[in-house]
Design a protein around this motif. Structure first.
Motif, PDB file in Angstrom:
ATOM      1  N   PHE A 167      10.172  -6.134  12.930  1.00  0.00           N
ATOM      2  CA  PHE A 167       9.445  -5.166  12.164  1.00  0.00           C
ATOM      3  C   PHE A 167       8.085  -4.957  12.476  1.00  0.00           C
ATOM      4  N   THR A 168       7.551  -3.705  12.600  1.00  0.00           N
ATOM      5  CA  THR A 168       6.230  -3.581  12.929  1.00  0.00           C
ATOM      6  C   THR A 168       5.537  -2.657  12.005  1.00  0.00           C
ATOM      7  N   LEU A 169       4.403  -2.612  11.999  1.00  0.00           N
ATOM      8  CA  LEU A 169       3.653  -1.572  10.882  1.00  0.00           C
ATOM      9  C   LEU A 169       4.015  -0.371  10.764  1.00  0.00           C
ATOM     10  N   ALA A 170       4.324   0.229  11.975  1.00  0.00           N
ATOM     11  CA  ALA A 170       4.839   1.586  12.296  1.00  0.00           C
ATOM     12  C   ALA A 170       5.967   1.732  11.510  1.00  0.00           C
ATOM     13  N   ASP A 171       6.946   0.705  11.219  1.00  0.00           N
ATOM     14  CA  ASP A 171       8.164   0.901  10.704  1.00  0.00           C
ATOM     15  C   ASP A 171       8.247   0.951   9.036  1.00  0.00           C
ATOM     16  N   VAL A 172       6.959   0.840   8.418  1.00  0.00           N
ATOM     17  CA  VAL A 172       6.802   0.738   6.969  1.00  0.00           C
ATOM     18  C   VAL A 172       7.387   1.943   6.287  1.00  0.00           C
ATOM     19  N   PRO A 173       6.674   3.094   6.629  1.00  0.00           N
ATOM     20  CA  PRO A 173       7.183   4.390   6.029  1.00  0.00           C
ATOM     21  C   PRO A 173       8.718   4.565   5.986  1.00  0.00           C
ATOM     22  N   ALA A 174       9.389   4.372   6.940  1.00  0.00           N
ATOM     23  CA  ALA A 174      10.646   4.647   6.914  1.00  0.00           C
ATOM     24  C   ALA A 174      11.289   3.871   6.012  1.00  0.00           C
ATOM     25  N   LEU A 175      10.905   2.726   5.612  1.00  0.00           N
ATOM     26  CA  LEU A 175      11.626   2.161   4.751  1.00  0.00           C
ATOM     27  C   LEU A 175      11.786   2.552   3.389  1.00  0.00           C
ATOM     28  N   PHE A 176      10.822   3.766   3.067  1.00  0.00           N
ATOM     29  CA  PHE A 176      11.287   4.443   1.841  1.00  0.00           C
ATOM     30  C   PHE A 176      11.972   5.619   1.905  1.00  0.00           C
ATOM     31  N   ALA A 177      12.509   5.979   3.096  1.00  0.00           N
ATOM     32  CA  ALA A 177      13.366   7.013   3.563  1.00  0.00           C
ATOM     33  C   ALA A 177      14.885   6.573   3.498  1.00  0.00           C
ATOM     34  N   ASP A 178      15.728   7.250   4.326  1.00  0.00           N
ATOM     35  CA  ASP A 178      17.102   7.162   4.401  1.00  0.00           C
ATOM     36  C   ASP A 178      17.125   5.621   5.073  1.00  0.00           C
ATOM     37  N   LEU A 179      17.577   4.607   4.517  1.00  0.00           N
ATOM     38  CA  LEU A 179      17.584   3.252   5.044  1.00  0.00           C
ATOM     39  C   LEU A 179      18.520   3.244   6.287  1.00  0.00           C
ATOM     40  N   VAL A 237       0.793  -1.277  -0.027  1.00  0.00           N
ATOM     41  CA  VAL A 237      -0.106  -0.174   0.007  1.00  0.00           C
ATOM     42  C   VAL A 237       0.913   1.241   0.097  1.00  0.00           C
ATOM     43  N   GLU A 238       1.853   1.180   0.850  1.00  0.00           N
ATOM     44  CA  GLU A 238       2.740   2.362   0.861  1.00  0.00           C
ATOM     45  C   GLU A 238       3.457   2.780  -0.150  1.00  0.00           C
ATOM     46  N   ALA A 239       3.898   1.679  -1.024  1.00  0.00           N
ATOM     47  CA  ALA A 239       4.737   1.802  -2.376  1.00  0.00           C
ATOM     48  C   ALA A 239       3.821   2.253  -3.336  1.00  0.00           C
ATOM     49  N   ALA A 240       2.746   1.737  -3.306  1.00  0.00           N
ATOM     50  CA  ALA A 240       1.723   2.364  -4.450  1.00  0.00           C
ATOM     51  C   ALA A 240       1.499   3.617  -4.079  1.00  0.00           C
ATOM     52  N   ARG A 241       1.328   4.183  -3.104  1.00  0.00           N
ATOM     53  CA  ARG A 241       0.911   5.435  -2.525  1.00  0.00           C
ATOM     54  C   ARG A 241       1.989   6.407  -3.077  1.00  0.00           C
ATOM     55  N   ARG A 242       3.171   6.016  -3.077  1.00  0.00           N
ATOM     56  CA  ARG A 242       4.445   6.713  -3.309  1.00  0.00           C
ATOM     57  C   ARG A 242       4.875   6.512  -4.727  1.00  0.00           C
ATOM     58  N   GLY A 243       4.213   5.546  -5.526  1.00  0.00           N
ATOM     59  CA  GLY A 243       4.363   5.344  -6.711  1.00  0.00           C
ATOM     60  C   GLY A 243       5.682   4.571  -6.892  1.00  0.00           C
ATOM     61  N   VAL A 244       6.333   3.658  -5.914  1.00  0.00           N
ATOM     62  CA  VAL A 244       7.579   3.113  -5.768  1.00  0.00           C
ATOM     63  C   VAL A 244       7.191   1.650  -6.250  1.00  0.00           C
ATOM     64  N   SER A 245       7.889   1.027  -7.289  1.00  0.00           N
ATOM     65  CA  SER A 245       7.481  -0.384  -7.585  1.00  0.00           C
ATOM     66  C   SER A 245       8.650  -1.202  -6.618  1.00  0.00           C
ATOM     67  N   VAL A 246       7.467  -2.310  -6.111  1.00  0.00           N
ATOM     68  CA  VAL A 246       8.665  -3.058  -5.174  1.00  0.00           C
ATOM     69  C   VAL A 246       8.492  -4.681  -5.413  1.00  0.00           C
ATOM     70  N   GLU A 247       9.293  -5.445  -5.669  1.00  0.00           N
ATOM     71  CA  GLU A 247       9.348  -6.760  -5.623  1.00  0.00           C
ATOM     72  C   GLU A 247       9.610  -7.306  -4.497  1.00  0.00           C
ATOM     73  N   ILE A 248       8.450  -8.214  -3.794  1.00  0.00           N
ATOM     74  CA  ILE A 248       8.557  -8.787  -2.311  1.00  0.00           C
ATOM     75  C   ILE A 248       8.827 -10.338  -2.767  1.00  0.00           C
ATOM     76  N   VAL A 249       9.846 -10.815  -2.088  1.00  0.00           N
ATOM     77  CA  VAL A 249       9.879 -12.046  -2.076  1.00  0.00           C
ATOM     78  C   VAL A 249       9.618 -12.827  -0.563  1.00  0.00           C
ATOM     79  N   ARG A 250       9.054 -13.744  -0.587  1.00  0.00           N
ATOM     80  CA  ARG A 250       8.673 -14.481   0.639  1.00  0.00           C
ATOM     81  C   ARG A 250       9.832 -15.466   0.783  1.00  0.00           C
ATOM     82  N   ASN A 251      10.950 -15.269   1.603  1.00  0.00           N
ATOM     83  CA  ASN A 251      11.785 -16.243   2.004  1.00  0.00           C
ATOM     84  C   ASN A 251      11.689 -17.000   3.336  1.00  0.00           C
ATOM     85  N   GLY A 252      12.524 -18.015   3.551  1.00  0.00           N
ATOM     86  CA  GLY A 252      12.425 -18.728   4.671  1.00  0.00           C
ATOM     87  C   GLY A 252      13.015 -17.771   5.849  1.00  0.00           C
ATOM     88  N   SER A 253      12.982 -18.095   7.091  1.00  0.00           N
ATOM     89  CA  SER A 253      13.465 -17.288   8.282  1.00  0.00           C
ATOM     90  C   SER A 253      15.122 -17.645   8.259  1.00  0.00           C
TER      91      SER A 253
END
Lengths: 156, 508
Positions: free
Chosen positions: B65-77, B25-41
């Motif tokens: 990681f929590t939901l609150a940490d999502v927006p900062a993923l699109f800033a300075d990592l 949702v956040e990526a779509a809102r910002r117009g960033v294209s993301v590829e999410i891979v579901r890996n093992g732990s």
């Protein structure tokens, strides 16, 4: 209530889908439970006949395994882990809280049919206990407050 | 932007699916294209959900990681509040020797291309060029022993099946991982299913078996889903099918689902269940290696035993055998659980002491209280006090301390644990899960609960009775359920006598 003709018809489809399988009884019973939510008594004669078993033998298998229900569960099934790793994190306390909040014991269903409470012995979430599962969805670090949320979710 | 978020049950139980949705949702809102891979732990459960972002300098981790940490993923990592740096550089990862779990957490579990790029199928290709006897000899030379708990040499089991004459033979993978504190099988199946498939194919080549079953417990829906998908991918790629990789014999795998019976982790009970019967234990002999599934010669191995086969063939038996101590060769995936600060999966050579594992790696209790007891080997393993902490992790070493390593799960308890209650639970669990075939287990467990209740009420005369009952169960039961339940009971009684003291309740 399911009428016998419907059960027989749907069982026929399940039996057909499992033809040629080696040792097909457990997969058949899983499919029956997925179809009806439990394994109805009226399903047993057809299964027994198709597998050349006695009805008693099929009943013996159904009753041996904890997973197979002879009657439908509530609309939601809440499973709480009772095993050691979760005990070390307070699972007994959480279970007592859930039983009190729901007003039922293990294997019980609330009077409005909303929630069935079941014990489970390990969900493989042993490093983030106490563990729970609501309708197949795993939940880690399930303390009393989280149980309250889950119950509210299930009752909604 | 490429992001890894585990599909592992642990990550999902701690909110990974919601985080995936929020990132999309956040990526779509910002117009960033993301590829999410579901890996093992990666196995660091206290950091789950552990999100990784691919950066020019490699994969960087963020967690827990929590939901609150999502927006900062699109800033300075680098400035992200949950930034951990490269996951491979974390001390937990650096301390390990990952052979069986080398790819878990790293690859997309269902990408055969990624699997091959990291050494997958190398072992199988080597095995395809070897005669049956040489494959078996390689396994024997590696020193690999059954990781399900019994510790029986894998090569010897394979040799028996290989030399048996029959029109059909089977490979059965025991993925009925019911022991509390164990989750290595689950993590492996969810995070790197092709390793298990490859190991089973090699077992087929070694023994002449053409059909394999993976019997997975129903409590593991994610593992079932991933294994089923992986089998389909392997069939489409010709790893499984009429001719393995186009040159070998036929071998195919079917996934079967258990139905909530703990005793089906016992191999003969599992075979009955697979045949569609009640999961009742069979008397041995005949050995399953000679008369197993449908009366045919059958290899029954644990997930981790089979998943360790590929690396043995990729890197050689000698390489594998060089790890470990005494007669415990190679590596063991420790599963650290219960009341610990740092819990999860830690693969290392045999030989760390119990104290190193509990105090140094796990960091003691999550509650901050002192460690009272560690149950090693699941519900049928002994409770060890601190005085056992010098014991090195190995099959014989733990047997020497009146215990067992089992499937290498460790449950840590703090000083609030009541060991009488734990002993009572061991008997109660045995009573619930007993298949009912042999009397010491079926009746003994029920009497065990009653006897412990008498002790709790202050009846000291019940203590010798409990000891006697445990001896009967240990010597007279058909399988490990009744036979090993005395381990947790007697270890609790022996090491923590204060919890069993007469009039304990009155004194409190």
């Amino acid at each position: 209530m399911l009428d016998a003709a419907t059960v027989t018809d749907r069982i026929e489809h399940i039996l057909e889908a499992h033809q040629g399988m080696e040792g097909p009884l457990l997969p058949i019973l899983h499919a029956v439970q997925a179809e009806f939510g439990h394994v109805p008594q009226s399903a047993l004669p057809g299964i027994a006949k198709a597998l050349n078993l006695s009805k008693a033998e099929v009943h013996g298998v159904v009753s041996f395994y904890h997973d197979f229900r002879e009657a439908p569960a509530g609309r939601h099934v809440l499973k709480l882990c009772r095993a050691e790793a979760c005990q070390a994190m307070g699972a007994d306390r959480v279970a007592a809280h859930a039983q009190k909040a729901l007003g039922i014991d293990w294997h019980g269903t609330t009077s409005n049919g909303a929630v069935t409470l079941e014990p489970v012995f390990c969900l493989g979430l042993c490093a983030c206990g106490p563990a729970a599962m609501l309708d197949g969805k795993p939940i880690g670090r399930c303390d009393e407050a989280r149980v309250d949320d889950l119950i509210a979710e299930a009752r909604a | 932007m490429k992001i890894y978020i585990p599909l592992d049950t642990v990550a999902v139980a701690l909110g990974a699916d919601d985080i995936v949705a929020a990132i999309e949702v956040e990526a779509a809102r910002r117009g960033v294209s993301v590829e999410i891979v579901r890996n093992g732990s990666h196995g660091m459960v206290w950091l789950e959900p552990l999100v990784e972002v691919v950066t020019p300098s490699g994969r960087t981790g963020f967690g827990p990681f929590t939901l609150a940490d999502v927006p900062a993923l699109f800033a300075d990592l680098a400035a992200h509040p949950k930034a951990l740096g490269p996951v491979a550089d974390l001390p937990w990862m650096q301390g390990q020797t990952r052979l069986t779990f080398a790819r878990v957490g790293i690859v997309d579990p269902l990408s055969l291309t990624e699997y091959e790029a990291l050494g997958g199928l190398t072992g199988l290709r080597r095995a395809l060029a070897l005669p049956k006897a040489d494959i078996v000899a390689e396994v024997t030379a590696s020193g690999l022993r059954g990781r399900g708990g019994a510790g029986f040499p894998t090569g010897i089991k394979w040799k028996t099946v290989s030399e048996a004459v029959a029109d059909r033979k089977y490979i059965v993978c025991n993925a009925d991982e019911g022991d509390s504190a164990t989750f290595a099988d689950r993590m492996l199946m969810e995070g790197d299913p092709f390793t298990l498939i490859e190991g089973m194919v090699i077992a087929g080549l070694a023994t002449g078996a053409t059909k394999g079953f993976v019997y997975i417990r129903s409590e593991y829906p994610v593992a079932i889903r991933v294994m089923e998908s992986a089998c389909t991918v392997a069939q489409q790629a010709g790893v499984l099918g009429d001719s393995v990789l186009g040159t070998g014999p036929a071998f195919d795998i079917e996934i079967r689902v258990g139905a909530g019976a703990y005793v089906c982790g016992e191999e003969t009970s599992l075979l009955n269940s697979l045949e569609g019967k009640r999961g009742v234990v069979r008397a041995k002999p005949p050995l399953p290696a000679l008369e197993g599934f449908m009366g045919k010669p059958t290899v029954v191995n644990n997930v981790i035993s089979l998943a360790t086969i590929p690396v043995i063939f990729e890197r050689g038996a000698e390489f594998y055998k060089d790890f470990g101590l005494g007669r415990s060769r190679g590596t063991i995936p420790l599963q650290i659980a219960g009341n610990v600060r740092f819990g999860g999966l830690y693969e290392t050579a045999f030989g760390l002491t119990l104290g190193q594992i509990v105090d140094d790696i796990a960091g003691g209790c999550a509650s901050g209280r002192p460690v009272k007891a560690v149950q090693v080997g699941g519900p049928l393993g002994a409770y060890h006090p601190r005085s056992d902490f010098a014991t090195p992790f190995g099959y014989e070493e733990f047997a020497g301390q009146g215990g067992l390593i089992g499937h290498a799960g460790l449950t840590v308890f703090d000083d609030s644990a009541d060991m009488l209650k734990q002993a009572r639970f061991a008997m109660e669990f045995c009573a619930i899960e007993s298949c009912g075939k042999c009397t010491p287990c079926r009746i003994g467990a029920v009497r065990g609960v009653e006897t412990i209740d008498r002790i709790a009420k202050g009846d000291a005369a019940a203590i010798p009775l409990l000891t006697d009952l445990c001896n009967t169960m240990k010597a007279g039961s058909l399988c490990a359920l009744g036979g090993f339940t005395p381990y947790p009971v007697m270890s609790a009684l022996t090491h923590f006598p204060d919890d069993f003291a007469p009039m304990k309740e009155a004194a409190e």
